[in-house]
Design an enzyme around this catalytic site. Structure first.
Site, PDB file in Angstrom:
ATOM      1  N   HIS A   1       1.716   5.285  -1.806  1.00 28.56           N
ATOM      2  CA  HIS A   1       1.360   6.446  -2.634  1.00 28.56           C
ATOM      3  C   HIS A   1       2.623   7.007  -3.272  1.00 28.56           C
ATOM      4  O   HIS A   1       3.540   7.424  -2.557  1.00 28.56           O
ATOM      5  CB  HIS A   1       0.688   7.532  -1.783  1.00 28.56           C
ATOM      6  CG  HIS A   1      -0.589   7.072  -1.160  1.00 28.56           C
ATOM      7  ND1 HIS A   1      -1.818   7.240  -1.771  1.00 28.56           N
ATOM      8  CD2 HIS A   1      -0.834   6.414  -0.011  1.00 28.56           C
ATOM      9  CE1 HIS A   1      -2.763   6.711  -1.001  1.00 28.56           C
ATOM     10  NE2 HIS A   1      -2.190   6.198   0.072  1.00 28.56           N
TER      11      HIS A   1
ATOM     12  N   HIS B   1       0.877  -1.190   0.000  1.00 23.11           N
ATOM     13  CA  HIS B   1       0.000   0.000   0.000  1.00 23.11           C
ATOM     14  C   HIS B   1       0.907   1.230   0.000  1.00 23.11           C
ATOM     15  O   HIS B   1       1.544   1.550   0.996  1.00 23.11           O
ATOM     16  CB  HIS B   1      -0.900   0.009   1.241  1.00 23.11           C
ATOM     17  CG  HIS B   1      -1.853   1.170   1.260  1.00 23.11           C
ATOM     18  ND1 HIS B   1      -3.211   1.017   1.479  1.00 23.11           N
ATOM     19  CD2 HIS B   1      -1.667   2.506   1.087  1.00 23.11           C
ATOM     20  CE1 HIS B   1      -3.796   2.203   1.451  1.00 23.11           C
ATOM     21  NE2 HIS B   1      -2.872   3.129   1.210  1.00 23.11           N
TER      22      HIS B   1
ATOM     23  N   LYS C   1      -9.189  -0.276  -5.764  1.00 22.04           N
ATOM     24  CA  LYS C   1      -9.164   0.361  -4.453  1.00 22.04           C
ATOM     25  C   LYS C   1     -10.427   1.174  -4.256  1.00 22.04           C
ATOM     26  O   LYS C   1     -10.699   2.119  -5.004  1.00 22.04           O
ATOM     27  CB  LYS C   1      -7.934   1.273  -4.355  1.00 22.04           C
ATOM     28  CG  LYS C   1      -7.878   2.154  -3.104  1.00 22.04           C
ATOM     29  CD  LYS C   1      -7.571   1.374  -1.849  1.00 22.04           C
ATOM     30  CE  LYS C   1      -7.677   2.206  -0.577  1.00 22.04           C
ATOM     31  NZ  LYS C   1      -6.575   3.133  -0.376  1.00 22.04           N
TER      32      LYS C   1
HETATM   33  O1  DOR Z   1      -2.921   9.526   5.593  1.00 23.70           O
HETATM   34  C1  DOR Z   1      -3.333   9.243   4.486  1.00 23.70           C
HETATM   35  N1  DOR Z   1      -2.798   9.782   3.358  1.00 23.70           N
HETATM   36  N2  DOR Z   1      -4.343   8.384   4.364  1.00 23.70           N
HETATM   37  C2  DOR Z   1      -4.923   8.112   3.180  1.00 23.70           C
HETATM   38  O2  DOR Z   1      -5.840   7.349   3.163  1.00 23.70           O
HETATM   39  C3  DOR Z   1      -4.482   8.803   1.959  1.00 23.70           C
HETATM   40  C4  DOR Z   1      -3.116   9.281   2.074  1.00 23.70           C
HETATM   41  C5  DOR Z   1      -2.745  10.255   0.989  1.00 23.70           C
HETATM   42  O3  DOR Z   1      -3.003   9.964  -0.185  1.00 23.70           O
HETATM   43  O4  DOR Z   1      -2.155  11.279   1.305  1.00 23.70           O
HETATM   44 ZN    ZN Z   2      -3.198   5.093   1.464  1.00 22.34          ZN
END
Ligand code: DOR
Ligand code: ZN
Length: 335
Positions: free
Chosen positions: A14, A12, A95
């Site tokens: 980003h 998981h 997702k």
């Molecule tokens: O803390 C978070 N940041 N939780 C999420 O679900 C998304 C993520 C983000 O994309 O910055």
């Molecule tokens: Zn996330």
């Protein structure tokens, strides 16, 4: 002292896009053999063309590091069976975000009513596409994940052939759900294994530890630690490493997200060593994910050494977790 990991995976992650992608992707690519890339770009990744183009940009940003971006599509309940069948070779998951629940989730799902989701869930079950879920309601912030529990139960019992991954679980309640439904799995972040709400707002407020779902109570962290350290086959590592530029973190209206990619492996080894559970780290960091997602990752050996690593104060304009601190373990070699 050395410790070797085979094909560590971050299930998981980003990576963002454009400048930010070029700043952060290489840090995941240095430590991990692959990672499940979240689709919450602006606009979200909802077509095969944009997904493949994004994957190419990620690979370019990773330079010479050996890293496989495992791509995911942003869940929509109007995808046709034919579309999902066509997408299947290129994706590892869909997702699902409840609309507006976190960063860039505005295009998410408005209603968790299963009739609203049935056609897509049935197609995913048949095509064996896992469903990853950001499981929070819009209730009181500390209760959001627990309130979503009954929705997870409905999903799991009504779609027994659908693999459902409860993303970044933060509560004992979610841990308990895992053993009650065969088709429920979970990712756990590094930060939720380490911190509680106290660390975020109990003293001077720590914006770099502010994330969604918010860190919870000590007993929740204990339950997460217990299941992760045991190497339980239902859970896998997913950092939820979520970079935001410094000006969006150290400000009024701080963005949610902890940037942990550059330090995740080093800190996990320290944590598992501290609890005398190093023998279970390989399962948590890679083997469980291979079984849950039914795939073979790129071969990559990461050798860690018990030698201090001074975490930089920043990577470009992003502040990492443990910025400026000295960690006990460092990455010695990767091949
Ligand atoms: O803390 C978070 N940041 N939780 C999420 O679900 C998304 C993520 C983000 O994309 O910055
Ligand atoms: Zn996330």
């Amino acid at each position: 002292m050395y410790f070797t990991l085979q094909s560590p995976l971050d299930m998981h992650l980003h990576l963002r896009d454009e400048m930010m992608l070029y700043q952060v992707a290489v840090h995941s690519a240095k430590s991990f053999a692959g990672g499940l890339v979240m689709p919450n770009l602006v606009p979200p990744v909802t077509s095969i063309e944009t997904l493949l183009a994004y994957k190419e940009r990620i690979l370019t940003a990773c330079g010479n590091e050996k890293f496989e971006p495992l791509m995911s599509l942003f869940f929509r309940n109007d995808y046709s069976y034919e579309f999902l069948q066509k997408a299947k070779p290129y994706i590892y998951a869909l997702k699902l975000y409840p609309s507006g629940i976190t960063t860039n989730s505005e295009g998410g799902v408005n209603s968790m009513d299963i009739e609203n989701l049935r056609a897509t869930f049935e197609a995913m079950s048949e095509l064996e596409i896992p469903l990853c879920v950001h499981g929070e309601t819009n209730g009181f912030v500390m209760d959001r994940e627990a309130e979503f529990g009954s929705i997870y139960e409905q999903f799991a019992s009504n779609f027994p052939k659908l693999k459902i991954i409860m993303e970044h679980i933060t509560t004992k309640h979610s841990v308990d759900l895992l053993s009650r439904y065969e088709n429920l799995y979970a990712t756990i972040t590094l930060h939720h294994l380490l911190i509680t709400l106290d660390d975020v707002i109990g003293g001077a407020m720590q914006p770099h530890l502010f994330c969604k779902p918010i860190a919870k109570r000590p007993e929740d962290r204990e339950a997460l630690l217990h299941v992760a350290l045991s190497g339980d086959s239902k859970v896998m590592f997913g950092s939820d490493s979520a970079p935001h530029p410094l000006h969006k973190k150290e400000c009024c209206g701080c963005a949610a997200g902890v940037f942990s990619a550059p330090i995740a492996l080093q800190v996990l080894v320290e944590l598992f060593e501290k609890h005398n559970k190093l023998e279970n780290l390989q399962a948590f960091i890679s083997n469980n994910a291979r079984v849950i997602y039914n795939f073979i990752p790129l071969a990559k050996e990461v050798i860690l050494e018990k030698k201090p690593f001074l975490v930089p104060n920043n990577y470009g304009d992003v502040v990492p977790m443990f910025a400026g601190a000295e960690l006990a373990w460092s990455i010695k070699n990767v091949h």
